[in-house]
Design an enzyme around this catalytic site. Structure first.
Site, PDB file in Angstrom:
ATOM      1  N   HIS B  69       0.843  -1.208   0.000  1.00  0.00           N
ATOM      2  CA  HIS B  69       0.000   0.000   0.000  1.00  0.00           C
ATOM      3  C   HIS B  69       0.872   1.251   0.000  1.00  0.00           C
ATOM      4  O   HIS B  69       1.263   1.756   1.057  1.00  0.00           O
ATOM      5  CB  HIS B  69      -0.917  -0.013   1.229  1.00  0.00           C
ATOM      6  CG  HIS B  69      -2.030   0.985   1.163  1.00  0.00           C
ATOM      7  ND1 HIS B  69      -3.304   0.711   1.607  1.00  0.00           N
ATOM      8  CD2 HIS B  69      -2.069   2.260   0.711  1.00  0.00           C
ATOM      9  CE1 HIS B  69      -4.075   1.769   1.427  1.00  0.00           C
ATOM     10  NE2 HIS B  69      -3.344   2.728   0.893  1.00  0.00           N
ATOM     11  N   LEU B  72       2.549   6.539  -5.033  1.00  0.00           N
ATOM     12  CA  LEU B  72       3.757   7.032  -5.702  1.00  0.00           C
ATOM     13  C   LEU B  72       3.507   8.329  -6.463  1.00  0.00           C
ATOM     14  O   LEU B  72       4.446   8.930  -6.985  1.00  0.00           O
ATOM     15  CB  LEU B  72       4.335   5.961  -6.626  1.00  0.00           C
ATOM     16  CG  LEU B  72       4.823   4.683  -5.916  1.00  0.00           C
ATOM     17  CD1 LEU B  72       5.375   3.692  -6.928  1.00  0.00           C
ATOM     18  CD2 LEU B  72       5.878   5.000  -4.856  1.00  0.00           C
ATOM     19  N   ARG B  73       2.247   8.777  -6.504  1.00  0.00           N
ATOM     20  CA  ARG B  73       1.863  10.108  -7.021  1.00  0.00           C
ATOM     21  C   ARG B  73       2.059  10.306  -8.515  1.00  0.00           C
ATOM     22  O   ARG B  73       1.796  11.408  -9.003  1.00  0.00           O
ATOM     23  CB  ARG B  73       2.618  11.219  -6.271  1.00  0.00           C
ATOM     24  CG  ARG B  73       2.458  11.195  -4.769  1.00  0.00           C
ATOM     25  CD  ARG B  73       1.022  11.336  -4.323  1.00  0.00           C
ATOM     26  NE  ARG B  73       0.918  11.478  -2.870  1.00  0.00           N
ATOM     27  CZ  ARG B  73      -0.169  11.154  -2.188  1.00  0.00           C
ATOM     28  NH1 ARG B  73      -1.225  10.646  -2.812  1.00  0.00           N
ATOM     29  NH2 ARG B  73      -0.200  11.317  -0.883  1.00  0.00           N
ATOM     30  N   ASN B 103      -4.935   6.221  -6.926  1.00  0.00           N
ATOM     31  CA  ASN B 103      -5.471   7.593  -6.809  1.00  0.00           C
ATOM     32  C   ASN B 103      -4.499   8.621  -7.369  1.00  0.00           C
ATOM     33  O   ASN B 103      -4.128   9.595  -6.726  1.00  0.00           O
ATOM     34  CB  ASN B 103      -5.844   7.919  -5.353  1.00  0.00           C
ATOM     35  CG  ASN B 103      -4.647   7.956  -4.434  1.00  0.00           C
ATOM     36  OD1 ASN B 103      -3.651   7.288  -4.695  1.00  0.00           O
ATOM     37  ND2 ASN B 103      -4.722   8.734  -3.375  1.00  0.00           N
ATOM     38  N   ASP B 160      -9.143   3.069  -3.346  1.00  0.00           N
ATOM     39  CA  ASP B 160      -8.534   3.624  -2.128  1.00  0.00           C
ATOM     40  C   ASP B 160      -8.726   5.135  -2.040  1.00  0.00           C
ATOM     41  O   ASP B 160      -8.455   5.862  -2.977  1.00  0.00           O
ATOM     42  CB  ASP B 160      -7.044   3.306  -2.069  1.00  0.00           C
ATOM     43  CG  ASP B 160      -6.438   3.731  -0.738  1.00  0.00           C
ATOM     44  OD1 ASP B 160      -7.062   3.448   0.299  1.00  0.00           O
ATOM     45  OD2 ASP B 160      -5.365   4.351  -0.742  1.00  0.00           O
ATOM     46  N   ASP B 316       1.187   2.609   3.743  1.00  0.00           N
ATOM     47  CA  ASP B 316       0.337   3.700   3.247  1.00  0.00           C
ATOM     48  C   ASP B 316       1.184   4.952   3.006  1.00  0.00           C
ATOM     49  O   ASP B 316       0.753   6.076   3.263  1.00  0.00           O
ATOM     50  CB  ASP B 316      -0.814   3.989   4.222  1.00  0.00           C
ATOM     51  CG  ASP B 316      -1.920   4.837   3.570  1.00  0.00           C
ATOM     52  OD1 ASP B 316      -1.832   5.117   2.360  1.00  0.00           O
ATOM     53  OD2 ASP B 316      -2.866   5.215   4.290  1.00  0.00           O
TER      54      ASP B 316
HETATM   55 ZN   LIG Z   1      -6.643   4.546   2.047  1.00  0.00          ZN
END
Ligand SMILES: [Zn+2]
Lengths: 348, 437
Positions: B69, B72-73, B103, B160, B316
């Site tokens: 999780h 890495l943007r 995301n 997510d 995360d």
């Molecule tokens: Zn999350």
């Protein structure tokens, strides 16, 4: 030897054991001894000093007082409009001879989206020696102090604290219940119950008072419906109780502090105002029946006919205008303390 | 041909049942041979002159860590982190594989983006396994083509950060993912209960005057998802609960497992180490979602890791630019970095303080996430596996300084904390991806 966790069976409630998790680091705040961010930053000695200076400054010849902070530069940074608090701080600073400058949420840099940190650094670069901050976000004063390291006076941060209000409330309470007292101790308000009634959840005034008054021996009773007063508020500190019945709260109280419903912070919450008034409005009849000698306080602005009746607001038990007067005196003392060069100024 | 020998180390490979002194030969990106100290045969044309040797005397050798999780943007937010910088931080933390959340901007809901993230041009230091969006644009409405995403390299699906709230959509997601053999990862947060909230709901949020997220917003959605998995029992749906943070959610997972369901969960280091008290005076480095919970919830995370309910430790890792965190608490973005501190915190606290055996920790950080994401040939150093290896000094204590990070971001609450276990080498498919200076 069997390690403890091997004893874990399939039960839904895990076995308690001593875990010793990482400790919480001590708070580095306040960075500047002149700051007043929270009532919790003040020792009782510092509270005594502020109260004593408030009286001294109030009684001082204005022409002498005028030289105390002559030409010192104080910025008022107000992200929320607030006639009462802003004027009070401004008068206080000017009475001491300081130059004040007001930056409000209508100012161009804030409107253009400059961050609080950048605005603070700009004010410092412009020569501000202390910043008085009113902000709609809880914790904003801490952010500003960390960024600028200037003395920051918290004039209300979101739903969190409003320390000068608690100090002026204390001064008002002492005038009525402990007249002539010179210094405060952990027993000064022993036996006194202060009820705070209304929208506790959204109130910074309630939080500052509930954290300050018990340190002087008072009991604080929080009173309101559960939408505006969660049960866990009683865990915010020692000597805080939650009471749902206004009558029961009034019966115990020597001081009753009424709060406004902060419609702007209700965030979609449904509240039946008629029901609220029926249960929680402070009426002349309720006051006479349950607390006929209690002092009635309100931080303002008051909404006549909602949290209290006009008769109570203007009645003999009301100390609401005294609070306003005490506000200027207290704020003179904390502005002086902020800029005290000897580092004493009642800090620590 | 390239070969690498690791000599003199202590090999811990929980999946293979190995825990002892071993020498290892890595060749062509795979584990070629494992032998007792000094007994490597180095056959099959290994030229000893061209073979580099790492002296691992006194060090632990283990399968490379796997973080299931991370954010890495890329694409879209390279100013926070890039695949290159995020994986460099991963390698520094001993990770040889990371699963990247979708995301991004745009959301990774297509085979094209899934492939783009894995392309050599991204300059990844270690393997990146994309986790694709479950629904178009992660909007929780229309399902993506899971078969196509899987063949492009996606290892699971999730929305997510945008939990799938509609029962029907979540049921379809679980069923469709099961048909192609992918897990569904849910960020369990009933966002209808968390509007405007920025930390855990409790005495601390009340005191700070911040709006709180009730623990039920997490556990309620976990319970709903478990109900759906129960209905889909015959379809063998696999639900994986991301970053579990509440005692009630853990209890629900525990019960589901007892009922024989394919329900698994991960816990992040900050959720087993910190509580909402660590928010202090509005420290935005302690703001993430799910938020730091009560001390009782935190303790429940520790218990659940020790007693085996937790399947994986995942960081995360959520990098943000410094200026983004230097704002009012309620306005700050959620998330903290975690790749460089995970092993050091696990060894310092789970191992040293709470006596969890090293093998169990390595399993939570490697073999188990590999199994959850079905990463074949990873999470073990059995002969034939990928040569993904971490070599570290398990006893060494050191202090983490965020300024020294290889990530672009420094948003960590663990700056200045004492860590245990210093990474010496991280080897990704036979190549040295990180080497301590
Ligand atoms: Zn999350």
């Amino acid at each position: 030897m069997t390690p403890v966790w091997d004893c874990m069976n399939a039960s839904a409630t895990p076995v308690r054991r001593q875990l010793h998790p990482p400790p919480v680091a001590p708070s580095p705040f306040p960075y500047n001894p002149g700051s007043l961010l929270s009532v919790q930053d003040l020792t009782l000695e510092a509270v005594s000093h502020i109260l004593a200076r408030a009286t001294d400054l109030e009684n001082m010849d204005p022409l002498v007082r005028d030289r105390i902070l002559l030409k010192r530069r104080v910025a008022l940074l107000f992200y929320e409009s607030s006639t009462r608090t802003r004027t009070s701080f401004e008068l206080a600073a000017k009475s001491l001879g300081a130059d004040t400058t007001l930056v409000s949420s209508l100012s161009s840099s804030i409107e253009k989206g400059e961050t609080l940190k950048d605005t603070g650094l700009t004010l410092r670069a412009l020569g501000a020696e202390a910043i008085i901050l009113r902000h709609n976000s809880s914790g904003a004063a801490w952010l500003l102090e960390e960024a600028t390291r200037l003395p920051v006076l918290n004039a209300g941060d979101g739903m969190h604290e409003h320390p000068t209000q608690a100090l002026l409330d204390l001064r008002t309470i002492l005038t009525h219940l402990r007249p002539g007292i010179k210094t405060v101790t952990a027993e000064t308000l022993a036996g006194v119950t202060v009820s705070i009634v209304g929208d506790i959840l959204h109130s910074r005034v309630a939080r500052s008072n509930m954290l300050l008054l018990p340190r002087l021996g008072a009991r604080v009773v929080l009173c309101g419906p559960k939408e505006l007063l969660p049960e866990l508020a009683a865990n915010a500190g020692p000597d805080i109780a939650v009471e749902r019945s206004l009558e029961a709260a009034l019966r115990q109280s020597q001081v009753v502090m009424m709060l406004r419903i902060q419609a702007e912070r209700l965030a979609g919450m449904q509240l039946d105002l008629e029901q609220y008034k029926a249960n929680y409005q402070l009426t002349g009849q309720r006051l006479a029946a349950q607390a006929s000698s209690a002092v009635v306080l309100h931080p303002g602005p008051i909404i006549r006919g909602l949290e209290l009746t006009a008769g109570v607001a203007d009645g003999a038990q009301s100390a609401i205008l005294e609070q306003v007067r005490n506000g200027v005196a207290i704020r003179m003392a904390v502005v002086e303390r902020a800029l005290a060069t000897d580092g004493k100024g009642g800090g620590a | 041909m390239t070969a690498l020998v690791i000599r003199g180390g202590h090999l811990i490979d929980p999946a293979a049942g190995v825990d002892g002194p071993k020498d290892i030969l890595l060749k062509d990106g795979r584990v070629a041979e494992i032998a007792s100290p000094g007994k490597l045969k180095l056959q099959n044309g290994v030229n000893t002159d061209e073979t580099a040797t790492l002296d691992a005397t006194g060090l632990t050798v283990a399968p490379g860590l796997i973080d299931m999780h991370v954010h890495l943007r890329e694409p879209g937010q390279g100013y926070k982190e890039t695949i290159a910088t995020g994986t460099a931080a991963a390698a520094a933390g001993g990770f040889t594989a990371v699963a990247a959340m979708p995301n991004t901007i745009p959301v990774n809901d297509s085979p094209e983006i899934t492939r783009w993230m894995q392309a050599p041009e991204r300059g990844a230091a270690v393997r990146v396994f994309p986790i694709a969006a479950a629904t178009r644009g992660s909007k929780g409405e229309a399902l993506n083509d899971f078969a196509a995403l899987k063949s492009a390299g996606a290892v699971a699906v999730t929305d997510d950060g945008h939990p799938i709230l509609k029962d029907g959509v979540m049921r379809e997601t679980l069923a469709a993912a099961a048909r192609v053999g992918l897990s569904v990862i849910q960020h369990a947060e009933d966002t209808r209960m968390t509007q405007g909230a920025c930390m855990n709901l409790g005495a601390v949020s009340f005191k700070l005057g911040l709006r709180g997220m009730p623990p039920e917003a997490e556990s309620g959605l976990v319970e709903r998802d478990i109900r759906l998995v129960t209905e889909l029992r015959d379809a063998r749906a696999h639900l994986h609960v991301a970053h579990t943070s509440t005692a009630a959610a853990i209890a629900a997972v525990r019960q589901a497992r007892r009922n024989g369901l394919r329900v698994t969960c991960e816990v992040a280091p900050h959720h087993f180490l910190l509580s909402d008290e660590h928010v202090g005076m509005y420290n935005t480095q302690a703001k993430m979602n799910p938020p730091l919970r009560s001390a009782a919830d935190r303790d429940a995370m520790i218990e659940a890791i020790l007693d085996g309910v937790v399947d994986a430790i995942a960081t995360d890792h959520a990098p943000h630019a410094t200026h983004e965190k230097e704002v009012e608490f309620e306005n700050a973005p959620n998330g903290i970095t975690g790749l460089e501190t995970a092993l050091g915190l696990c060894l310092r606290w789970l191992h040293r303080e709470w006596k969890l055996p090293l093998g169990r920790i390595l399993s939570l950080l490697s073999a188990q996430p590999a199994a959850l994401l079905n990463l074949k040939g990873r999470g073990t150093l059995a002969v034939g596996s990928f040569a993904d290896v971490v070599v570290f000094d398990p006893k060494a204590e050191w202090t983490y300084h965020a300024v020294d990070t290889l990530s672009k971001a420094r948003n960590t609450p663990f700056d200045g904390w004492t860590m245990q276990g210093k990474i010496r080498w991280t080897i990704s498919e036979g190549r040295i991806a990180y080497k301590s200076s």
